[in-house]
Structures are given as structure tokens and as C-alpha cells.
Design a protein around this motif. Structure first.
Motif, PDB file in Angstrom:
ATOM      1  N   ASN A  29       0.836  -1.192   0.000  1.00 37.20           N
ATOM      2  CA  ASN A  29       0.000   0.000   0.000  1.00 37.20           C
ATOM      3  C   ASN A  29       0.875   1.247   0.000  1.00 37.20           C
ATOM      4  O   ASN A  29       2.067   1.185   0.271  1.00 37.20           O
ATOM      5  N   ASP A  30       0.264   2.359  -0.334  1.00 40.36           N
ATOM      6  CA  ASP A  30       1.020   3.604  -0.494  1.00 40.36           C
ATOM      7  C   ASP A  30       1.698   4.029   0.792  1.00 40.36           C
ATOM      8  O   ASP A  30       2.744   4.659   0.769  1.00 40.36           O
ATOM      9  N   GLU A  31       1.095   3.656   1.922  1.00 40.21           N
ATOM     10  CA  GLU A  31       1.638   4.116   3.194  1.00 40.21           C
ATOM     11  C   GLU A  31       3.058   3.581   3.420  1.00 40.21           C
ATOM     12  O   GLU A  31       3.935   4.298   3.918  1.00 40.21           O
ATOM     13  N   ILE A  32       3.287   2.330   3.050  1.00 45.22           N
ATOM     14  CA  ILE A  32       4.627   1.746   3.214  1.00 45.22           C
ATOM     15  C   ILE A  32       5.629   2.529   2.382  1.00 45.22           C
ATOM     16  O   ILE A  32       6.701   2.920   2.863  1.00 45.22           O
ATOM     17  N   GLY A  33       5.287   2.793   1.142  1.00 43.74           N
ATOM     18  CA  GLY A  33       6.172   3.558   0.258  1.00 43.74           C
ATOM     19  C   GLY A  33       6.431   4.953   0.801  1.00 43.74           C
ATOM     20  O   GLY A  33       7.566   5.438   0.785  1.00 43.74           O
ATOM     21  N   LEU A  34       5.391   5.599   1.307  1.00 43.47           N
ATOM     22  CA  LEU A  34       5.547   6.952   1.853  1.00 43.47           C
ATOM     23  C   LEU A  34       6.456   6.951   3.072  1.00 43.47           C
ATOM     24  O   LEU A  34       7.353   7.779   3.186  1.00 43.47           O
ATOM     25  N   ASN A  35       6.237   5.998   3.975  1.00 45.41           N
ATOM     26  CA  ASN A  35       7.068   5.949   5.181  1.00 45.41           C
ATOM     27  C   ASN A  35       8.538   5.755   4.832  1.00 45.41           C
ATOM     28  O   ASN A  35       9.416   6.372   5.433  1.00 45.41           O
ATOM     29  N   LEU A  36       8.815   4.917   3.842  1.00 47.42           N
ATOM     30  CA  LEU A  36      10.209   4.724   3.412  1.00 47.42           C
ATOM     31  C   LEU A  36      10.751   6.001   2.779  1.00 47.42           C
ATOM     32  O   LEU A  36      11.899   6.378   3.006  1.00 47.42           O
ATOM     33  N   ALA A  37       9.910   6.682   2.019  1.00 48.22           N
ATOM     34  CA  ALA A  37      10.346   7.930   1.381  1.00 48.22           C
ATOM     35  C   ALA A  37      10.668   8.992   2.433  1.00 48.22           C
ATOM     36  O   ALA A  37      11.654   9.722   2.311  1.00 48.22           O
ATOM     37  N   PHE A  38       9.853   9.070   3.491  1.00 44.30           N
ATOM     38  CA  PHE A  38      10.087  10.067   4.555  1.00 44.30           C
ATOM     39  C   PHE A  38      11.494   9.919   5.142  1.00 44.30           C
ATOM     40  O   PHE A  38      12.134  10.903   5.507  1.00 44.30           O
ATOM     41  N   THR A  39      11.954   8.671   5.268  1.00 44.67           N
ATOM     42  CA  THR A  39      13.240   8.442   5.923  1.00 44.67           C
ATOM     43  C   THR A  39      14.408   8.533   4.941  1.00 44.67           C
ATOM     44  O   THR A  39      15.553   8.330   5.330  1.00 44.67           O
ATOM     45  N   GLY A  40      14.124   8.792   3.664  1.00 49.30           N
ATOM     46  CA  GLY A  40      15.213   8.915   2.691  1.00 49.30           C
ATOM     47  C   GLY A  40      15.673   7.577   2.132  1.00 49.30           C
ATOM     48  O   GLY A  40      16.742   7.478   1.548  1.00 49.30           O
ATOM     49  N   ALA A  41      14.849   6.531   2.294  1.00 47.05           N
ATOM     50  CA  ALA A  41      15.278   5.209   1.848  1.00 47.05           C
ATOM     51  C   ALA A  41      15.009   4.962   0.360  1.00 47.05           C
ATOM     52  O   ALA A  41      15.431   3.950  -0.187  1.00 47.05           O
ATOM     53  N   ILE A  42      14.299   5.896  -0.278  1.00 48.16           N
ATOM     54  CA  ILE A  42      13.968   5.712  -1.694  1.00 48.16           C
ATOM     55  C   ILE A  42      14.596   6.850  -2.497  1.00 48.16           C
ATOM     56  O   ILE A  42      14.606   7.992  -2.053  1.00 48.16           O
ATOM     57  N   LYS A  43      15.119   6.497  -3.677  1.00 45.38           N
ATOM     58  CA  LYS A  43      15.770   7.526  -4.502  1.00 45.38           C
ATOM     59  C   LYS A  43      14.820   8.666  -4.848  1.00 45.38           C
ATOM     60  O   LYS A  43      13.690   8.441  -5.265  1.00 45.38           O
ATOM     61  N   ASP A  44      15.331   9.901  -4.708  1.00 45.55           N
ATOM     62  CA  ASP A  44      14.500  11.083  -4.965  1.00 45.55           C
ATOM     63  C   ASP A  44      13.935  11.131  -6.382  1.00 45.55           C
ATOM     64  O   ASP A  44      12.828  11.597  -6.595  1.00 45.55           O
ATOM     65  N   ASP A  45      14.732  10.645  -7.348  1.00 48.61           N
ATOM     66  CA  ASP A  45      14.295  10.857  -8.733  1.00 48.61           C
ATOM     67  C   ASP A  45      13.110   9.987  -9.145  1.00 48.61           C
ATOM     68  O   ASP A  45      12.552  10.182 -10.220  1.00 48.61           O
ATOM     69  N   ILE A  46      12.713   9.020  -8.301  1.00 50.63           N
ATOM     70  CA  ILE A  46      11.495   8.293  -8.659  1.00 50.63           C
ATOM     71  C   ILE A  46      10.311   8.758  -7.810  1.00 50.63           C
ATOM     72  O   ILE A  46       9.242   8.160  -7.833  1.00 50.63           O
ATOM     73  N   LEU A  47      10.510   9.844  -7.065  1.00 44.84           N
ATOM     74  CA  LEU A  47       9.441  10.305  -6.184  1.00 44.84           C
ATOM     75  C   LEU A  47       8.924  11.671  -6.593  1.00 44.84           C
ATOM     76  O   LEU A  47       9.634  12.458  -7.204  1.00 44.84           O
ATOM     77  N   ASP A  48       7.715  11.961  -6.197  1.00 44.39           N
ATOM     78  CA  ASP A  48       7.181  13.304  -6.324  1.00 44.39           C
ATOM     79  C   ASP A  48       7.421  13.987  -4.972  1.00 44.39           C
ATOM     80  O   ASP A  48       6.714  13.750  -4.004  1.00 44.39           O
ATOM     81  N   ILE A  49       8.473  14.808  -4.933  1.00 40.97           N
ATOM     82  CA  ILE A  49       8.921  15.393  -3.665  1.00 40.97           C
ATOM     83  C   ILE A  49       7.816  16.212  -2.997  1.00 40.97           C
ATOM     84  O   ILE A  49       7.662  16.193  -1.772  1.00 40.97           O
ATOM     85  N   GLU A  50       7.027  16.932  -3.800  1.00 40.72           N
ATOM     86  CA  GLU A  50       5.979  17.760  -3.202  1.00 40.72           C
ATOM     87  C   GLU A  50       4.916  16.897  -2.518  1.00 40.72           C
ATOM     88  O   GLU A  50       4.399  17.249  -1.469  1.00 40.72           O
ATOM     89  N   GLU A  51       4.624  15.770  -3.154  1.00 43.38           N
ATOM     90  CA  GLU A  51       3.630  14.866  -2.569  1.00 43.38           C
ATOM     91  C   GLU A  51       4.170  14.273  -1.259  1.00 43.38           C
ATOM     92  O   GLU A  51       3.457  14.209  -0.253  1.00 43.38           O
ATOM     93  N   ILE A  52       5.447  13.883  -1.267  1.00 34.23           N
ATOM     94  CA  ILE A  52       6.065  13.318  -0.060  1.00 34.23           C
ATOM     95  C   ILE A  52       6.043  14.359   1.068  1.00 34.23           C
ATOM     96  O   ILE A  52       5.711  14.058   2.217  1.00 34.23           O
ATOM     97  N   ALA A  53       6.409  15.604   0.725  1.00 35.10           N
ATOM     98  CA  ALA A  53       6.441  16.668   1.740  1.00 35.10           C
ATOM     99  C   ALA A  53       5.050  16.877   2.325  1.00 35.10           C
ATOM    100  O   ALA A  53       4.881  17.034   3.543  1.00 35.10           O
ATOM    101  N   PHE A  54       4.040  16.855   1.458  1.00 37.84           N
ATOM    102  CA  PHE A  54       2.666  17.061   1.914  1.00 37.84           C
ATOM    103  C   PHE A  54       2.261  15.966   2.908  1.00 37.84           C
ATOM    104  O   PHE A  54       1.748  16.255   3.997  1.00 37.84           O
ATOM    105  N   TYR A  55       2.524  14.707   2.550  1.00 39.24           N
ATOM    106  CA  TYR A  55       2.090  13.616   3.438  1.00 39.24           C
ATOM    107  C   TYR A  55       2.926  13.546   4.722  1.00 39.24           C
ATOM    108  O   TYR A  55       2.418  13.174   5.776  1.00 39.24           O
TER     109      TYR A  55
END
Ligand SMILES: Nc1nc2c(ncn2[C@@H]2O[C@H](COP(=O)(O)OP(=O)(O)OP(=O)(O)O)[C@@H](O)[C@H]2O)c(=O)[nH]1
Ligand SMILES: [Mg+2]
Length: 136
Positions: free
Chosen positions: A53-79
Motif C-alpha cells: 500500500n502507499d503508506e509503506i512507500g511513503l514511510n520509506l520515502a520520509f526516511t530517505g530510503a527511496i531515490k529522490d528521482d522516482i518520487l514526487d517530492i511535493e507529494e512526499i512533503a505534503f504527506y
């Protein structure tokens, strides 16, 4: 999880592995000899190809575990901000010098997503990071 390559560098007392403050630094497997009988295998960090689910991906993104270039930084910041407002409002307000009472009042009166955007703007203002959009 970070520090695999740093750990092997340290205990091997060699600095043969590349390390870096971003995910995906190690791209291939490499054996490092510690002693006559012991070798350690350094590997790239592995994540599941797909998150349940998206929540797992978001939590990993928050901690910097996922490469920035495959993420929408604004969406990550919002969540991330939404998470912090819901779970760590006091810490968030003290870090950015915001009024906790004011944010709570807004949460009672307005749509939650609207409050997230307003808090984002207030933080941007506090950090002097807002730019004019008139040039667009
Ligand atoms: N504070 C702290 N930082 C660490 C520690 N170990 C590693 N780091 C830092 O964490 C970052 C990532 O370290 P790496 O050793 O490259 O991590 P890795 O697990 O090999 O990562 P990938 O190869 O990208 O999968 C680097 O900036 C390191 O300096 C530690 O014990 N404490
Ligand atoms: Mg590594």
C-alpha cells in the motif's frame, strides 16, 4: 537500512567500498576479505519491487530510503507534514516556531488538507523559503 558499506569498511579497516548519504550507492555485490577465513559480501540495499500500500512507500520515502528521482517530492512533503500535524504537532510547532493553539483551532474549523497547506506556507515563510510566483 543504512550503513552496510560503512560497517564493512570499518571492520575491514580498508576503505574500499563507496558510501554515500543517499540510497542506492552500492550497485553491485562485492566480497571484502577480513582475514584469511572471513569474507563479507556487500550488497545493494534491496526493497520490494512493489509496495502493498502507499503508506509503506511513503514511510520509506520520509526516511530517505527511496531515490529522490522516482518520487514526487511535493507529494512526499505534503504527506510527511500531514503525518507530523496528526502525530507530532507539539514538536513540529516548536521546531518552526508556530502556534500550536492556532493550528489546533484551524483543524477544528477547516478541512485537514487545507490546514496542511497553510502550515506548509507558514514553515516556508519562517524559513524565508517562499518565492514569488509572478515570474511564471
Ligand atoms: N550516524 C550514522 N551514520 C552512519 C552510520 N553508518 C553509516 N552512516 C551514514 O549513512 C550513510 C549511508 O551509508 P552507506 O554505508 O553508504 O549505506 P549502505 O547501506 O551501504 O547503502 P546502499 O549501498 O545505498 O544500499 C552515509 O552517509 C554514512 O556516512 C552510523 O553508524 N551512524
Ligand atoms: Mg552500500
Amino acid at each position: 537500512m543504512y550503513g552496510k558499506s560503512s560497517f564493512i569498511n570499518r571492520i575491514s579497516k580498508k576503505n574500499s567500498l563507496e558510501v554515500g548519504n543517499r540510497p542506492g550507492v552500492t550497485t553491485k555485490k562485492q566480497w571484502i576479505r577480513l582475514s584469511k577465513n572471513i569474507e563479507l559480501l556487500d550488497t545493494p540495499g534491496v526493497l520490494w519491487p512493489k509496495f502493498e500500500n502507499d503508506e509503506i512507500g511513503l514511510n520509506l520515502a520520509f526516511t530517505g530510503a527511496i531515490k529522490d528521482d522516482i518520487l514526487d517530492i511535493e507529494e512526499i512533503a505534503f504527506y510527511l507534514l500531514k503525518y507530523l500535524i496528526t502525530n507530532e504537532l507539539r514538536l513540529l510547532c516548536s521546531k518552526y516556531n508556530l502556534s500550536e493553539e492556532d493550528v489546533k483551532k484551524r483543524l477544528e474549523e477547516q478541512d485537514e488538507n487545507e490546514v496542511v497547506i497553510e502550515v506548509q506556507e507558514a514553515i516556508g515563510r519562517a524559513k524565508g523559503a517562499l518565492i514569488s510566483r509572478t515570474a511564471e
